[in-house]
Each structure stands twice: as C-alpha cells, then as structure tokens.
Scaffold this active site. Sequence first.
Site, PDB file in Angstrom:
ATOM      1  NE  ARG A  56       8.274 -12.768   0.991  1.00  0.00           N
ATOM      2  CZ  ARG A  56       7.726 -11.577   0.894  1.00  0.00           C
ATOM      3  NH1 ARG A  56       7.823 -10.719   1.908  1.00  0.00           N
ATOM      4  NH2 ARG A  56       7.087 -11.222  -0.195  1.00  0.00           N
ATOM      5  CG  HIS A 106       5.830  -2.233  -0.714  1.00  0.00           C
ATOM      6  ND1 HIS A 106       4.727  -3.053  -0.651  1.00  0.00           N
ATOM      7  CD2 HIS A 106       5.365  -0.983  -0.496  1.00  0.00           C
ATOM      8  CE1 HIS A 106       3.658  -2.331  -0.386  1.00  0.00           C
ATOM      9  NE2 HIS A 106       4.015  -1.066  -0.300  1.00  0.00           N
ATOM     10  CB  CYS A 114      23.581   0.517   6.734  1.00  0.00           C
ATOM     11  SG  CYS A 114      24.371   0.755   8.335  1.00  0.00           S
ATOM     12  CB  CYS A 117      25.216   5.002   7.744  1.00  0.00           C
ATOM     13  SG  CYS A 117      25.498   3.841   6.395  1.00  0.00           S
ATOM     14  CB  THR A 173      -2.659  -5.251  -5.844  1.00  0.00           C
ATOM     15  OG1 THR A 173      -2.519  -4.697  -4.537  1.00  0.00           O
ATOM     16  CG2 THR A 173      -3.422  -4.293  -6.743  1.00  0.00           C
ATOM     17  CG  ASN A 198      -7.030  -9.062  -8.192  1.00  0.00           C
ATOM     18  OD1 ASN A 198      -5.800  -9.056  -8.137  1.00  0.00           O
ATOM     19  ND2 ASN A 198      -7.798  -9.362  -7.166  1.00  0.00           N
ATOM     20  CD  GLU A 200     -10.298 -13.224  -4.527  1.00  0.00           C
ATOM     21  OE1 GLU A 200     -10.658 -14.387  -4.745  1.00  0.00           O
ATOM     22  OE2 GLU A 200      -9.535 -12.900  -3.608  1.00  0.00           O
TER      23      GLU A 200
HETATM   24  P1  NAD Z   1      -1.197   0.286   5.551  1.00  0.00           P
HETATM   25  O1  NAD Z   1      -2.248   0.974   6.329  1.00  0.00           O
HETATM   26  O2  NAD Z   1      -0.738   0.907   4.288  1.00  0.00           O
HETATM   27  O3  NAD Z   1      -1.570  -1.182   5.262  1.00  0.00           O
HETATM   28  C1  NAD Z   1      -2.190  -1.847   6.300  1.00  0.00           C
HETATM   29  C2  NAD Z   1      -2.897  -2.964   5.593  1.00  0.00           C
HETATM   30  O4  NAD Z   1      -2.122  -4.090   5.826  1.00  0.00           O
HETATM   31  C3  NAD Z   1      -4.295  -3.159   6.165  1.00  0.00           C
HETATM   32  O5  NAD Z   1      -5.252  -2.601   5.308  1.00  0.00           O
HETATM   33  C4  NAD Z   1      -4.380  -4.665   6.229  1.00  0.00           C
HETATM   34  O6  NAD Z   1      -4.948  -5.137   5.036  1.00  0.00           O
HETATM   35  C5  NAD Z   1      -2.941  -5.112   6.257  1.00  0.00           C
HETATM   36  N1  NAD Z   1      -2.586  -5.516   7.599  1.00  0.00           N
HETATM   37  C6  NAD Z   1      -2.264  -4.752   8.652  1.00  0.00           C
HETATM   38  N2  NAD Z   1      -2.004  -5.524   9.724  1.00  0.00           N
HETATM   39  C7  NAD Z   1      -2.158  -6.793   9.291  1.00  0.00           C
HETATM   40  C8  NAD Z   1      -2.037  -8.056   9.911  1.00  0.00           C
HETATM   41  N3  NAD Z   1      -1.677  -8.157  11.194  1.00  0.00           N
HETATM   42  N4  NAD Z   1      -2.270  -9.164   9.186  1.00  0.00           N
HETATM   43  C9  NAD Z   1      -2.600  -9.052   7.879  1.00  0.00           C
HETATM   44  N5  NAD Z   1      -2.745  -7.898   7.233  1.00  0.00           N
HETATM   45  C10 NAD Z   1      -2.528  -6.795   7.957  1.00  0.00           C
HETATM   46  O7  NAD Z   1       0.053   0.036   6.490  1.00  0.00           O
HETATM   47  P2  NAD Z   1       0.954   1.198   6.961  1.00  0.00           P
HETATM   48  O8  NAD Z   1       1.543   0.884   8.278  1.00  0.00           O
HETATM   49  O9  NAD Z   1       0.199   2.490   6.812  1.00  0.00           O
HETATM   50  O10 NAD Z   1       2.089   1.101   5.853  1.00  0.00           O
HETATM   51  C11 NAD Z   1       2.701   2.301   5.516  1.00  0.00           C
HETATM   52  C12 NAD Z   1       3.496   1.965   4.327  1.00  0.00           C
HETATM   53  O11 NAD Z   1       4.309   0.780   4.529  1.00  0.00           O
HETATM   54  C13 NAD Z   1       2.591   1.635   3.186  1.00  0.00           C
HETATM   55  O12 NAD Z   1       2.444   2.818   2.470  1.00  0.00           O
HETATM   56  C14 NAD Z   1       3.308   0.577   2.395  1.00  0.00           C
HETATM   57  O13 NAD Z   1       3.905   1.159   1.245  1.00  0.00           O
HETATM   58  C15 NAD Z   1       4.397   0.095   3.295  1.00  0.00           C
HETATM   59  N6  NAD Z   1       4.213  -1.300   3.545  1.00  0.00           N
HETATM   60  C16 NAD Z   1       5.195  -2.188   3.199  1.00  0.00           C
HETATM   61  C17 NAD Z   1       5.022  -3.498   3.502  1.00  0.00           C
HETATM   62  C18 NAD Z   1       6.050  -4.561   3.147  1.00  0.00           C
HETATM   63  O14 NAD Z   1       6.029  -5.660   3.702  1.00  0.00           O
HETATM   64  N7  NAD Z   1       6.924  -4.249   2.195  1.00  0.00           N
HETATM   65  C19 NAD Z   1       3.896  -3.936   4.145  1.00  0.00           C
HETATM   66  C20 NAD Z   1       2.899  -2.997   4.402  1.00  0.00           C
HETATM   67  C21 NAD Z   1       3.081  -1.657   4.136  1.00  0.00           C
HETATM   68  N1  APR Z   2      -3.895 -14.012 -10.781  1.00  0.00           N
HETATM   69  C1  APR Z   2      -4.369 -12.772 -10.494  1.00  0.00           C
HETATM   70  N2  APR Z   2      -4.587 -12.317  -9.235  1.00  0.00           N
HETATM   71  C2  APR Z   2      -4.302 -13.163  -8.224  1.00  0.00           C
HETATM   72  C3  APR Z   2      -3.814 -14.471  -8.432  1.00  0.00           C
HETATM   73  C4  APR Z   2      -3.601 -14.882  -9.785  1.00  0.00           C
HETATM   74  N3  APR Z   2      -3.134 -16.102 -10.093  1.00  0.00           N
HETATM   75  N4  APR Z   2      -3.663 -15.065  -7.214  1.00  0.00           N
HETATM   76  C5  APR Z   2      -4.040 -14.162  -6.285  1.00  0.00           C
HETATM   77  N5  APR Z   2      -4.454 -13.028  -6.888  1.00  0.00           N
HETATM   78  C6  APR Z   2      -4.958 -11.802  -6.267  1.00  0.00           C
HETATM   79  C7  APR Z   2      -5.809 -12.048  -5.039  1.00  0.00           C
HETATM   80  O1  APR Z   2      -7.175 -12.151  -5.427  1.00  0.00           O
HETATM   81  C8  APR Z   2      -5.556 -10.783  -4.231  1.00  0.00           C
HETATM   82  O2  APR Z   2      -6.532  -9.808  -4.532  1.00  0.00           O
HETATM   83  O3  APR Z   2      -3.840 -11.097  -5.830  1.00  0.00           O
HETATM   84  C9  APR Z   2      -4.195 -10.297  -4.713  1.00  0.00           C
HETATM   85  C10 APR Z   2      -3.104 -10.460  -3.653  1.00  0.00           C
HETATM   86  O4  APR Z   2      -3.396  -9.572  -2.600  1.00  0.00           O
HETATM   87  P1  APR Z   2      -2.414  -9.511  -1.356  1.00  0.00           P
HETATM   88  O5  APR Z   2      -2.076 -10.878  -0.922  1.00  0.00           O
HETATM   89  O6  APR Z   2      -3.017  -8.551  -0.384  1.00  0.00           O
HETATM   90  O7  APR Z   2      -1.059  -8.880  -1.953  1.00  0.00           O
HETATM   91  P2  APR Z   2      -0.799  -7.354  -2.280  1.00  0.00           P
HETATM   92  O8  APR Z   2      -2.051  -6.664  -2.742  1.00  0.00           O
HETATM   93  O9  APR Z   2       0.370  -7.322  -3.183  1.00  0.00           O
HETATM   94  O10 APR Z   2      -0.372  -6.754  -0.841  1.00  0.00           O
HETATM   95  C11 APR Z   2       0.031  -5.381  -0.829  1.00  0.00           C
HETATM   96  O11 APR Z   2       0.764  -5.605   1.465  1.00  0.00           O
HETATM   97  O12 APR Z   2       1.810  -6.722   3.180  1.00  0.00           O
HETATM   98  C12 APR Z   2       1.969  -5.802   2.179  1.00  0.00           C
HETATM   99  O13 APR Z   2       4.082  -5.372   1.285  1.00  0.00           O
HETATM  100  C13 APR Z   2       3.004  -6.241   1.207  1.00  0.00           C
HETATM  101  O14 APR Z   2       3.252  -5.420  -1.007  1.00  0.00           O
HETATM  102  C14 APR Z   2       2.345  -6.092  -0.134  1.00  0.00           C
HETATM  103  C15 APR Z   2       1.156  -5.222   0.163  1.00  0.00           C
END
Ligand code: NAD
Ligand code: APR
Length: 230
Positions: A56, A106, A114, A117, A173, A198, A200
């Site tokens: 990534r 995030h 680390c 620590c 999002t 967004n 959608e």
């Molecule tokens: P959460 O409850 O905030 O989010 C869980 C969401 O992640 C669910 O609503 C679902 O949409 C999605 N999800 C969970 N399992 C999934 C799977 N197997 N496949 C696809 N989508 C899945 O998660 P949490 O554990 O309460 O997270 C706590 C904190 O961690 C959050 O506040 C967030 O800021 C952070 N976080 C960071 C990342 C990252 O990759 N940077 C990812 C998720 C959460």
């Molecule tokens: N323009 C506008 N919106 C878009 C486009 C585009 N070209 N392409 C996709 N989208 C929208 C989709 O409709 C969807 O609602 O972006 C959104 C992407 O949603 P996710 O894939 O769930 O991504 P995000 O909301 O950032 O996920 C939140 O989940 O796994 C964790 O850490 C991860 O930060 C991420 C968090």
Amino acid sequence: MTKIVILTGAGISAESGLGTFRDIDGLWSRYDLDEVATPEGFARNPALVHEFYNARRRNAAEAIPNAAHAALARLEAARPGEVLIITQNIDDLHERAGSRNVLHMHGQLTRACCAACGHGWSAPAELHADTPCPACAAQATRPDIVWFGEFPYHMEEIWAAIRAAELFVAIGTSGSVYPAAAFVQDARRAGAHTLELNLEPSQTVSDFTEARHGRASAIVPAWVAELLGA
Ligand code: NAD
Ligand code: APR
C-alpha cells in the site's frame, strides 16, 4: 478558529487509483481484515502485515492527488485557519495536494512505530519486523496504523473541532467504522450544517442535513467553487 470540519475516507482517493475497503473488489474482499488490520494478526504474522502495508505504501507513493484533494487545498488557502481535514486515510495525498491542517486518525503509511516502547518515527521507505527501533533498538517495528480494536489518534482535538464547527462535510466514506461514522451526529448536536459528498448514499446518509452523490473529483470541486462564490 476551525469553522469547516471535513472528514475524508477511502473514496476521496479512489480516483487516484487507491482501492477502497468495502466497494466491489475492495481491499476487505481480497484480504482478511483480521489478518492485516488487527494487533492479533500482527502478532501472529508480522511479515504478512508488513508486506500488506509495504504494497500500500508503494501504491500511495505512485498515486497522484486528484481534483478533490486539490479543491480542499484551495479551500484551506482561501479560508486560512478555518478548515480542518480529519482523514481516515493513511495515504499522504491531502498533504501532497497542499493541505496543511490534516489529522490522520488511523495513522500514516509514511510513519512507523515500535511495538516494544511505543516510539514513533517518519519512515517513508519499506518496513520489516526486524527494522530496529531508533529509540530502544528492539526489533518490534510495526506500521504506525491504527487497527481494529485500537483507539484512533487525535481524538481530543477532533472532538473539540467538531464541537466548534459551523459546517461538517464527509467525503468518500461509507460510514461503517466508528467513531468516525458518528462524527456527523456530534456535529449536528453542536449546531453545524452537515453535508455528505459520496459516490452513493452512505450507511449514515440519513444523519446528514444535505447529501450530494457523484464522483469526488467532480462534486468536491463544484462544492468548493460554490462555497467560495467562484
Ligand atoms: P469498528 O467497529 O469501528 O469498525 C468495524 C467496521 O469495520 C464494521 O462496521 C464493518 O463495516 C467493518 N468490518 C469489521 N470486520 C470486517 C471484515 N471482516 N470485513 C470487512 N469489514 C469489516 O472497529 P473497531 O474494532 O471498533 O475499531 C476500533 C477503532 O479502530 C476504530 O475506532 C477505528 O478508528 C480503528 N480502525 C482502524 C482501521 C485501520 O485499518 N486503520 C480499521 C478499522 C478500525
Ligand atoms: N468518489 C466519491 N466516493 C467514492 C468514490 C469516488 N470516486 N469511490 C468510492 N466512494 C465511496 C464509496 O461509495 C464508499 O461509501 O467511498 C466510500 C468508501 O468506503 P470504505 O471502503 O468503507 O472506506 P472508508 O469509509 O474510508 O473505511 C473507513 O475502515 O477498514 C477501515 O481503516 C479503514 O479507514 C478505513 C475505515
């Protein structure tokens, strides 16, 4: 005084070629989230997690900020001190487009920390589990990314900004991860106008006062031009 608080997600970077998480063919349909985005997954197989984030990191370095990122940078330049971007994204496209006031709740691909620590450092290059910590020399390096089950960064600053916001905008999002998905409710309670931009309707679209749907590279520049009276 921050008046415009903008939450961005993976969708704003989609047109820069960076995959989203939950769209068709999203990252979570190709990788097991529990293996690459949880502390337990990292403990089980740090090499797999580093490989996931190194890929990534390479993709993000090759990506180019799109018109949506550029429009937000223009807005910040036109309204000095009034705009804050809270991003769930770990890429640096906002910064490379010129935005300065950005909080990565995030974490960031360009940083490491680390696991022994807690020391964090700027690490734009590839990371590996045996990369030694500059502070304690332990070989327990992890990506500086907030995983599921961990607490996001900058939350005090984020809550304060949302409480003072006059306008809260969510861009690209799905509204499926907390606490980011609930920011719109906090903004409305604070009296802010709330707008979803967004592709959608998101899972939280009904929480917003207003919603516009389309590609971020089209609807975000149009919204910024309207706001600046261009
Ligand atoms: P959460 O409850 O905030 O989010 C869980 C969401 O992640 C669910 O609503 C679902 O949409 C999605 N999800 C969970 N399992 C999934 C799977 N197997 N496949 C696809 N989508 C899945 O998660 P949490 O554990 O309460 O997270 C706590 C904190 O961690 C959050 O506040 C967030 O800021 C952070 N976080 C960071 C990342 C990252 O990759 N940077 C990812 C998720 C959460
Ligand atoms: N323009 C506008 N919106 C878009 C486009 C585009 N070209 N392409 C996709 N989208 C929208 C989709 O409709 C969807 O609602 O972006 C959104 C992407 O949603 P996710 O894939 O769930 O991504 P995000 O909301 O950032 O996920 C939140 O989940 O796994 C964790 O850490 C991860 O930060 C991420 C968090």
